[in-house]
Design a protein around this motif. Structure first.
Motif, PDB file in Angstrom:
ATOM      1  N   GLN A   1      16.672  21.695  58.901  1.00 19.72           N
ATOM      2  CA  GLN A   1      16.066  23.017  59.034  1.00 19.72           C
ATOM      3  C   GLN A   1      16.849  23.908  59.996  1.00 19.72           C
ATOM      4  OE1 GLN A   1      11.786  23.191  59.394  1.00 19.72           O
ATOM      5  NE2 GLN A   1      11.494  21.292  58.257  1.00 19.72           N
ATOM      6  N   GLY A   2      18.098  23.503  60.252  1.00 19.29           N
ATOM      7  CA  GLY A   2      18.971  24.340  61.070  1.00 19.29           C
ATOM      8  C   GLY A   2      18.892  24.100  62.560  1.00 19.29           C
ATOM      9  N   LYS A   3      18.225  23.055  62.966  1.00 19.62           N
ATOM     10  CA  LYS A   3      18.032  22.818  64.400  1.00 19.62           C
ATOM     11  C   LYS A   3      19.368  22.637  65.125  1.00 19.62           C
ATOM     12  CE  LYS A   3      15.173  20.109  67.562  1.00 19.62           C
ATOM     13  NZ  LYS A   3      14.127  19.042  67.661  1.00 19.62           N
ATOM     14  N   GLY A   4      19.482  23.307  66.279  1.00 23.61           N
ATOM     15  CA  GLY A   4      20.662  23.167  67.120  1.00 23.61           C
ATOM     16  C   GLY A   4      21.803  24.100  66.786  1.00 23.61           C
ATOM     17  N   VAL A   5      21.694  24.856  65.702  1.00 23.20           N
ATOM     18  CA  VAL A   5      22.754  25.794  65.320  1.00 23.20           C
ATOM     19  C   VAL A   5      22.456  27.157  65.940  1.00 23.20           C
ATOM     20  CG1 VAL A   5      23.958  26.908  63.410  1.00 23.20           C
ATOM     21  CG2 VAL A   5      23.168  24.543  63.180  1.00 23.20           C
ATOM     22  N   ARG A   6      23.466  27.741  66.569  1.00 25.07           N
ATOM     23  CA  ARG A   6      23.300  29.016  67.289  1.00 25.07           C
ATOM     24  C   ARG A   6      23.812  30.158  66.415  1.00 25.07           C
ATOM     25  NH1 ARG A   6      23.152  27.777  72.991  1.00 25.07           N
ATOM     26  NH2 ARG A   6      24.336  29.635  73.561  1.00 25.07           N
ATOM     27  N   VAL A   7      22.879  31.021  65.996  1.00 24.25           N
ATOM     28  CA  VAL A   7      23.201  32.136  65.103  1.00 24.25           C
ATOM     29  C   VAL A   7      22.985  33.451  65.845  1.00 24.25           C
ATOM     30  CG1 VAL A   7      22.561  33.370  63.002  1.00 24.25           C
ATOM     31  CG2 VAL A   7      22.647  30.873  63.008  1.00 24.25           C
TER      32      VAL A   7
ATOM     33  N   GLY B   1      21.595  31.707  56.662  1.00 22.20           N
ATOM     34  CA  GLY B   1      20.597  30.642  56.781  1.00 22.20           C
ATOM     35  C   GLY B   1      21.070  29.336  56.185  1.00 22.20           C
ATOM     36  N   VAL B   2      21.684  29.393  55.004  1.00 25.38           N
ATOM     37  CA  VAL B   2      22.189  28.175  54.373  1.00 25.38           C
ATOM     38  C   VAL B   2      23.339  27.588  55.193  1.00 25.38           C
ATOM     39  CG1 VAL B   2      23.299  27.214  52.310  1.00 25.38           C
ATOM     40  CG2 VAL B   2      21.445  28.870  52.068  1.00 25.38           C
ATOM     41  N   ALA B   3      24.197  28.449  55.728  1.00 26.09           N
ATOM     42  CA  ALA B   3      25.293  27.967  56.583  1.00 26.09           C
ATOM     43  C   ALA B   3      24.738  27.221  57.794  1.00 26.09           C
ATOM     44  CB  ALA B   3      26.152  29.140  57.030  1.00 26.09           C
TER      45      ALA B   3
ATOM     46  N   LEU C   1      25.542  23.350  58.872  1.00 21.97           N
ATOM     47  CA  LEU C   1      26.134  23.004  60.169  1.00 21.97           C
ATOM     48  C   LEU C   1      25.208  22.133  61.007  1.00 21.97           C
ATOM     49  CD1 LEU C   1      27.975  26.260  61.324  1.00 21.97           C
ATOM     50  CD2 LEU C   1      28.911  24.214  60.244  1.00 21.97           C
ATOM     51  N   SER C   2      23.913  22.200  60.737  1.00 19.37           N
ATOM     52  CA  SER C   2      22.971  21.333  61.450  1.00 19.37           C
ATOM     53  C   SER C   2      23.122  19.879  61.019  1.00 19.37           C
ATOM     54  CB  SER C   2      21.541  21.805  61.195  1.00 19.37           C
ATOM     55  OG  SER C   2      20.615  21.025  61.909  1.00 19.37           O
ATOM     56  N   LYS C   3      23.618  19.678  59.822  1.00 17.49           N
ATOM     57  CA  LYS C   3      23.759  18.314  59.289  1.00 17.49           C
ATOM     58  C   LYS C   3      25.189  17.795  59.351  1.00 17.49           C
ATOM     59  CE  LYS C   3      22.662  15.479  55.225  1.00 17.49           C
ATOM     60  NZ  LYS C   3      22.117  14.398  56.085  1.00 17.49           N
ATOM     61  N   TYR C   4      26.168  18.695  59.162  1.00 20.56           N
ATOM     62  CA  TYR C   4      27.569  18.287  59.128  1.00 20.56           C
ATOM     63  C   TYR C   4      28.384  19.077  60.150  1.00 20.56           C
ATOM     64  CZ  TYR C   4      26.151  16.517  54.530  1.00 20.56           C
ATOM     65  OH  TYR C   4      25.494  15.869  53.505  1.00 20.56           O
ATOM     66  N   ARG C   5      29.327  18.412  60.774  1.00 20.53           N
ATOM     67  CA  ARG C   5      30.231  19.084  61.709  1.00 20.53           C
ATOM     68  C   ARG C   5      31.458  19.556  60.917  1.00 20.53           C
ATOM     69  NH1 ARG C   5      31.479  16.411  67.433  1.00 20.53           N
ATOM     70  NH2 ARG C   5      29.268  16.969  67.586  1.00 20.53           N
TER      71      ARG C   5
ATOM     72  N   LEU D   1      30.344  25.914  50.951  1.00 25.29           N
ATOM     73  CA  LEU D   1      29.472  26.930  50.364  1.00 25.29           C
ATOM     74  C   LEU D   1      29.944  27.334  48.967  1.00 25.29           C
ATOM     75  CD1 LEU D   1      28.943  29.204  53.497  1.00 25.29           C
ATOM     76  CD2 LEU D   1      27.156  27.912  52.325  1.00 25.29           C
ATOM     77  N   ARG D   2      31.227  27.506  48.802  1.00 22.68           N
ATOM     78  CA  ARG D   2      31.763  27.912  47.501  1.00 22.68           C
ATOM     79  C   ARG D   2      31.651  26.792  46.474  1.00 22.68           C
ATOM     80  NH1 ARG D   2      34.900  32.527  46.990  1.00 22.68           N
ATOM     81  NH2 ARG D   2      35.998  31.499  45.278  1.00 22.68           N
TER      82      ARG D   2
END
Length: 379
Positions: free
Chosen positions: A124-130, A329-331, A335-339, A349-350
């Motif tokens: 759910q995007g946890k830890g990603v800084r947008v 949001g999808v990005a 990034l929350s799951k993969y580095r 994404l593409r």
């Protein structure tokens, strides 16, 4: 004396330097410094040229300062300078506004269309800084309050980055409105949102403030910058700021534009370092207002999108600004799951995008698609 100074050719300030500067008029300019020159040395040299109110941008290794209008372009050949450009005005992509309303929580059609809800059991995007580089965020909104972690007001450093326009708040809701039984849910409901307020209540900004915002993002280790704004003319200093942010590992996602033209996208979407996004409607057709061209990367929902608004309300807007927020949001989910690096994320994404019945000129690789995250978890 630095080693660089030993080899630097002599530079003599223009003849006007000894004049009185009491009645001098100034123009704000953005000055990028060569990578191998220290900020202290650059500051001294620029001051010697008569430039005042210099502000150093650490993350970009650049200055913003007031240059005397009668200062010839001679100073631009100074050995410490990489590029110089006059400040300009930029506008957000003005959306098509719909009604304001309030109702029990729904998952907006755009969030469902990109299959973000299918990814929520995984991320759910946890830890990603947008960072929402925009008009600010109404951070007291109940659907945003838990996720807004900070920010900066570049128009007035003494005030919080509160949104008095609504655009930034709407974008923020699409990216990361909380799943809390009221209003709407964003694509990444646990993301960390940062309000980088560079645009005023009328939706206009100085390019220098946008560049300051990018510098703030580098210094504060932001992962993604949402750029729902644009302009037509190329800017060498803005491109350099975007390039240096890209080198710092920041993902920048930008709107193609709302002019409905074919050929060249607006800037910064035109820059190769950004991910360029166009808009689709509920029928999977490219929106009439979307600017399209060969540099489009992705398409996303951008018509009749319901999201958060000022005064704790919700509003329907249409524009490529809304489409960008879905991709952001999808990005964040990815990034929350993969580095991943910024280029690896672009490729992800593409590759996972869902093609529609439109030319690649209009949709890029297709509609952004988060369901691949759910499939990857099963596999």
């Amino acid at each position: 004396m630095t080693p660089y100074s030993w080899h630097r050719p002599p530079f003599y300030p223009p003849p006007f330097f000894h004049r009185s500067l009491v009645n001098t008029q100034y123009v704000k300019k953005i000055i990028f410094i060569k990578p191998d020159v220290s900020p202290q040395e650059s500051y001294y040299d620029l001051r010697m040229c008569g430039i005042r109110k210099l502000k150093y941008l650490k993350g970009l290794h650049a200055f913003i300062g007031n240059v005397p209008v009668h200062l010839r372009t001679d100073f631009q050949t100074h050995p410490v300078i990489f590029s110089v450009e006059e400040d300009i005005e930029v506008k957000i992509h003005v959306p098509i506004k719909g009604k304001i309303f309030s109702k029990p929580q729904v998952i907006p059609w755009g969030i469902k269309r990109i299959h973000a809800d299918l990814a929520w059991p995984v991320t759910q995007g946890k830890g990603v800084r947008v960072a929402i580089l925009d008009t600010g965020i109404a951070f007291d909104h109940p659907d945003l309050r838990p996720n807004v972690k900070g920010g900066i007001n570049l128009l007035n450093r003494l005030l919080p980055p509160y949104d008095h326009n609504g655009h930034g708040t709407h974008v923020a809701g699409i990216v990361g409105a909380v799943n809390n039984r009221i209003g709407v849910v964003g694509a990444a409901p646990e993301v960390d949102l940062y309000a980088v307020k560079a645009f005023n209540k009328d939706g206009t900004a100085k390019l220098s403030d946008i560049i300051k915002g990018i510098d703030w993002c580098i210094n504060n280790k932001i992962n993604i910058i949402n750029m729902s704004f644009g302009f037509n003319e190329p800017s060498s200093t803005f491109q350099e700021a975007v390039r240096r942010a890209h080198q710092a590992g920041i993902v920048m996602i930008a709107a193609s534009g709302n002019k409905g033209t074919r050929g060249r996208l607006e800037y910064p979407a035109q820059f190769p370092e950004t991910i360029a996004v166009t808009s689709i409607n509920k029928e999977d057709k490219i929106s009439d207002f979307s600017t399209i061209g060969p540099n489009v990367d992705l398409a996303a929902p951008g018509e009749k999108i319901t999201s958060t608004w000022t005064n704790n309300s919700y509003r329907e807007l249409s524009g490529t600004s809304m489409a960008v927020a879905h991709v952001t949001g999808v990005a964040a989910l990815i990034l929350s799951k993969y580095r991943l690096s910024s280029e690896e994320l672009r490729h992800f994404l593409r590759q996972s995008a869902e093609p529609i019945k439109a030319s690649s000129y209009a949709q890029g690789a297709g509609v952004v698609n988060a369901s691949v995250l759910a499939r990857a978890a099963v596999e």
